[in-house]
Write a protein that holds these residues in place. Structure first.
Motif, PDB file in Angstrom:
ATOM      1  N   THR A 217       0.841  -1.211   0.000  1.00 38.22           N
ATOM      2  CA  THR A 217       0.000   0.000   0.000  1.00 38.22           C
ATOM      3  C   THR A 217       0.868   1.249   0.000  1.00 38.22           C
ATOM      4  N   ILE A 221       1.004   4.231  -2.905  1.00 39.66           N
ATOM      5  CA  ILE A 221       0.736   5.653  -2.602  1.00 39.66           C
ATOM      6  C   ILE A 221       1.916   6.517  -3.032  1.00 39.66           C
ATOM      7  N   SER A 227      -4.735   6.122  -3.384  1.00 40.76           N
ATOM      8  CA  SER A 227      -4.873   7.013  -2.219  1.00 40.76           C
ATOM      9  C   SER A 227      -4.959   6.169  -0.960  1.00 40.76           C
ATOM     10  N   ILE A 228      -4.856   6.873   0.156  1.00 39.87           N
ATOM     11  CA  ILE A 228      -4.913   6.166   1.441  1.00 39.87           C
ATOM     12  C   ILE A 228      -6.350   5.743   1.706  1.00 39.87           C
TER      13      ILE A 228
END
Length: 914
Positions: A217, A221, A227-228
């Motif tokens: 992840t 990003i 996106s988070i």
């Protein structure tokens, strides 16, 4: 979240009770002495705010000698124990046992988050019986671990409820968690580490992330390909709140210790002051040592400092293999738990967190600690160990081939651990049994030899204690404290020369003084006592007082905040008749500690020497304000009030003496001075009762015997005074005033001229120049109608006291009687005993002075041997005469003399036949 059933709780209670019932028979040992017996913060008279200003041992946090261990809530529970049972050790041990039960029950509930019910019970039972916990449970100071663990686990359980439906945040459990973390930290510092466990739980358990998923992840990003996620944002928000609260607690904690780390010596933690790579290699080796204690708690020791574990000074040391093996095993577990999803990896991860994170404060990784290994700090890490064992047992028991073997092994482990715990508890019964058990494990620790010596020393077995202290110096030749112990023991054995030699060896091991050099961070405060002890030893020799003073000043030069040096120097300066300099020393000590009642008391004694009773009384009152039961201040302030002659102060003086005799019911001096007060107030019956009480406690109490006889004589009970005087003169045949009073009573009441004559002749044997005794003997000759001898006697008496007019007048009377014998029949003395009455009046003229027989008050803590603990005081006695008279006493004597002369004029008129 599964609840703990009543049966499960009852099982845990029963197992803990079976393992720790004998801990109730243990006393206060090792660190309990400093934390309980010597800690004034436990006393109800100490303000509660002091608990939040002092460290765990009762030392102000602002002082450099403080250990900086800030645990006010733990001390508060000690204070509650003291409130209900004072220093009855049973109640302290019982409360520890209860707290251990609570921890075990809460731990069972935590286990059920990651294990099935059966494995959870196994983990909880293993935790309940593990022998490594005896130091935390049976040692009273281990309560800090127990209390901190309760709130530690409660905080974690509260945080597990912070995840709501659809991954929403429930803020109330988080707020409760922060509060419980703060409470746990106020019980013991390691409580704050639960925040790290909550963070790991949130990321890897509640949110279900794995390390590869998090890395993937993060990469996405950073590359701008995503996106988070919202769930991750919520997780970050919760973590930020936790971390911010933790940071706030850390800031407050740093403020409390005033940004100062505690000062430890190389004896406490040798590796902490060792050069690289020995420091790093040794600290890393200590990790597998602690792990081995959890795995095989067969050889337990209460103290692992000094030479217990030799330094790992080379990369080729074989012990590095243990370090490498430990890190490989730990690393493989971490990789497994962080990389792979599933319940098993989550259980292993949480077990590792419980093992590693709470141990970090004691690991020496971020700051040095005052020990090498401490079994009590493994209390919380052992929770993770027990979860790992239970999880592994579950894996084995699920395999049909190993099911029976696993159950047999589990039963054997639980049974042997329980037996070991039960047996280990007996080691904590007394300091002697504790340290002797430690010596069986480790003979290379000089501190253990010293502590066995201290235990024997407390039993007054100085010869055996000396053997252990000498062995300590052989094990660790540069141990300053060991040489000090040898010196102190030689002093107790009255071997002054050997004591001085030992103190000189200890002194030679101290850093050499360099002008302008600050030693505060280099010299352990208790080691500086070598100067105090050596000075106290040599100042017994009047010719070495200056040398002793030099030692006190040397200690002060090394540590200008060394309070005890100022106190001891003040005592010495008083002995050297330098009260003004003594006053300066005590005032300097008061700048360092204004809450020390002994200091105010000693300053009061200085003001007495400076002839300033008003200031003396003010300082006595200040000492009593700080410590209402300060025995010396109660006693000597009451004497000062009594001797002031101020009738308004007598009631307060009486109250203080009553408090004193309540604290010291076997001290005859208190009752004697109550009797003197009653005599001043003309309360004859009360004075008689107090005097009799003093004599019953001390049959040879000279002043009490004499003043009781004097009281009887003054109140018309002269015949009752005679047996008291017989007792007095049996103990003190040369008591002049007693002989005068006895002679007076024999002449006036018993009409025993011969007995009276023997008394007065005895006085002249003791002191041929005693005017009063010789004059009274002259009157006896007059009573015997031997006027020639009476004339010769009076001539000799007048030569001794040519300015006494009454002797000259009496001589004239006798000569006139002799002259009249040639003309008239020899006259007899009047039958009403007027001549004897003269003797009585002249006797009372000086006897009343005995009401002021006093001994100068003693200094609190005078000539004391300063070891790690103990602060004794001395009793003051009123059983000695002093040749000095106050101005008030002299005036009283003059008044009595005038009254006696008026009576003599009446006698002369009678003798002249007027």
């Amino acid at each position: 979240m599964a609840d703990v059933s009543l049966k499960e709780a009852a099982l845990i209670v029963g197992v803990v009770a079976a393992c720790y019932w004998n801990s109730l028979f243990c006393g206060f040992v090792f660190d309990d002495v400093s934390a309980i017996l010597d800690n004034k913060d436990l006393h109800p008279s100490t303000p509660l705010k002091n608990l939040f200003q002092n460290d765990f041992w009762g030392t102000p946090m602002s002082e450099e000698r403080s250990h900086k261990s800030y645990r006010p809530l733990t001390v508060l529970t000690f204070r509650l124990n003291y409130l209900f049972s004072e220093l009855n050790a049973v109640s302290y041990h019982f409360l520890n046992l209860v707290f251990h039960v609570v921890v075990c029950v809460i731990f069972l509930k935590v286990c059920k988050l990651f294990l099935d019910s059966r494995s959870s019970i196994v983990a909880s039972l293993l935790f309940a019986v593990h022998p490594i916990h005896t130091e935390a449970v049976t040692g009273v100071v281990g309560r800090a671990e127990l209390l901190s663990s309760i709130f530690f686990l409660a905080a974690f359980l509260s945080y597990t409820k912070s995840k709501g439906p659809d991954n929403t945040i429930v803020w109330t459990p988080i707020a409760v968690t922060v509060f419980l973390v703060a409470v746990a930290t106020l019980c013991k510092e390691q409580g704050i580490t639960v925040v790290g466990i909550c963070c790991v739980y949130e990321v890897f358990i509640a949110q279900g992330y794995t390390l590869p998923a998090l890395l993937d992840t993060a990469v996405q990003i950073l590359r701008g390909k995503g996106s988070i996620p919202f769930s991750m944002l919520q997780t970050l928000l919760k973590l930020i709140v936790l971390m911010f609260s933790t940071l706030l607690l850390v800031v407050v904690r740093v403020q409390v210790i005033q940004s100062q780390l505690p000062v430890f010596t190389r004896f406490d933690n040798p590796a902490a002051v060792s050069p690289s790579p020995a420091r790093q290699l040794t600290f890393n080796y200590l990790l597998p040592v602690n792990a081995w204690l959890l795995l095989n708690p067969s050889e337990l020791c209460c103290d692992w400092t000094m030479g217990t574990i030799p330094l790992v000074e080379s990369l080729f040391d074989v012990r590095n293999i243990a370090t490498l093996t430990f890190f490989c095993f730990l690393g493989s577990l971490m990789v497994f738990s962080l990389r792979y999803p599933g319940d098993s990896s989550k259980t292993v991860l949480m077990a590792l967190c419980l093992m590693v994170l709470p141990f970090i404060p004691a690991s020496n990784l971020f700051f040095p600690v005052g020990f090498v290994v401490a079994e009590r700090v493994l209390y919380v890490p052992s929770m993770g160990f027990c979860i790992l064992v239970a999880h592994g047992w579950k894996k084995l028991s699920n395999k049909s081939v190993l099911r029976k073997v696993s159950w047999v092994c589990l039963a054997a482990v639980l049974f042997t651990h329980a037996l070991k715990t039960l047996h280990r508890n007996w080691d904590w019964e007394s300091e002697y049994t504790l340290f002797m058990s430690a010596l069986k494990v480790n003979k290379n620790n000089a501190k253990l030899w010293n502590n066995v010596g201290h235990a024997l020393e407390n039993e007054k077995n100085f010869e055996r204690a000396l053997q252990f202290f000498i062995q300590a110096t052989q094990v660790q030749p540069d141990d300053i404290g060991a040489h000090m112990n040898v010196g102190r023991t030689y002093k107790n054995l009255n071997k002054t020369k050997e004591a001085e030699e030992s103190y000189m060896i200890a002194k030679s091991l101290m850093p050499q003084i360099i002008p302008g050099k600050k030693y505060a961070a280099r010299v352990a405060p208790n080691h500086l006592n070598v100067y105090i002890n050596l000075a106290n030893l040599i100042r017994a020799n009047e010719s070495r007082l200056e040398e002793a003073d030099q030692l006190y000043r040397q200690a002060i030069s090394m540590r200008p905040d060394f309070k005890q040096a100022y106190i001891s120097r003040g005592e010495l300066l008083l002995k050297m008749n330098k009260p003004q300099k003594a006053k300066e020393a005590y005032l300097r000590a008061l700048e360092l500690d204004r809450t020390n009642a002994d200091l105010w008391y000693n300053l009061a004694i200085v003001y007495i020497e400076l002839k300033d009773p008003t200031e003396a009384l003010k300082n006595f009152n200040q000492a009593l304000e700080l410590n209402p039961m300060h025995k010396l201040a109660l006693f000597n302030s009451a004497l000062l009030m009594q001797e002031s002659g101020n009738a308004r102060l007598r009631p307060e003086a009486k109250q203080r003496l009553l408090h004193y005799v309540k604290e010291e019911p076997q001290d005859a001096n208190g009752y004697f001075n109550l009797g003197m007060l009653a005599m001043d107030d003309k309360k004859d019956m009360e004075a008689e009762a107090w005097m009799k009480k003093a004599i019953s406690l001390q049959p040879n109490f000279r002043s009490a015997l004499f003043n009781l006889a004097l009281l009887y004589s003054q109140t018309g009970k002269e015949l009752m005074a005679l047996p008291v005087l017989e007792d007095l003169l049996r103990y003190y045949p040369d008591h002049t005033k007693g002989l005068i009073l006895k002679g007076d009573i024999l002449m006036n009441q018993k009409k025993d001229i011969v007995g009276a004559k023997m008394c007065f002749e005895k006085i002249l044997e003791l002191d041929p120049n005693n005017v009063q005794g010789k004059h009274n003997l002259c009157v006896v000759y007059f009573e015997e109608k031997d006027l020639i001898k009476a004339e010769k006697c009076l001539v000799e008496t007048l030569a001794l006291a040519p300015h006494e007019e009454y002797i000259q007048r009496h001589l004239n009377i006798v000569r006139s009687k002799i002259a009249s014998l040639s003309a008239v029949e020899q006259s007899s003395l009047p039958s009403d005993g007027t001549a004897a009455a003269e003797v009585k009046k002249n006797s009372f003229q000086n006897l009343k002075e005995a009401k002021n027989e006093r001994q100068p008050p003693s200094i609190a803590g005078n000539n004391k041997e300063h070891s790690k603990n103990k602060k004794p005081t001395e009793k003051s006695s009123a059983d000695k005469e002093t040749p000095k008279k106050s101005t008030k006493e002299i005036k009283d004597i003059e008044k009595k003399r005038v009254a006696a002369l008026k009576r003599l004029e009446e006698i002369e008129r009678i003798l002249n036949g007027e």
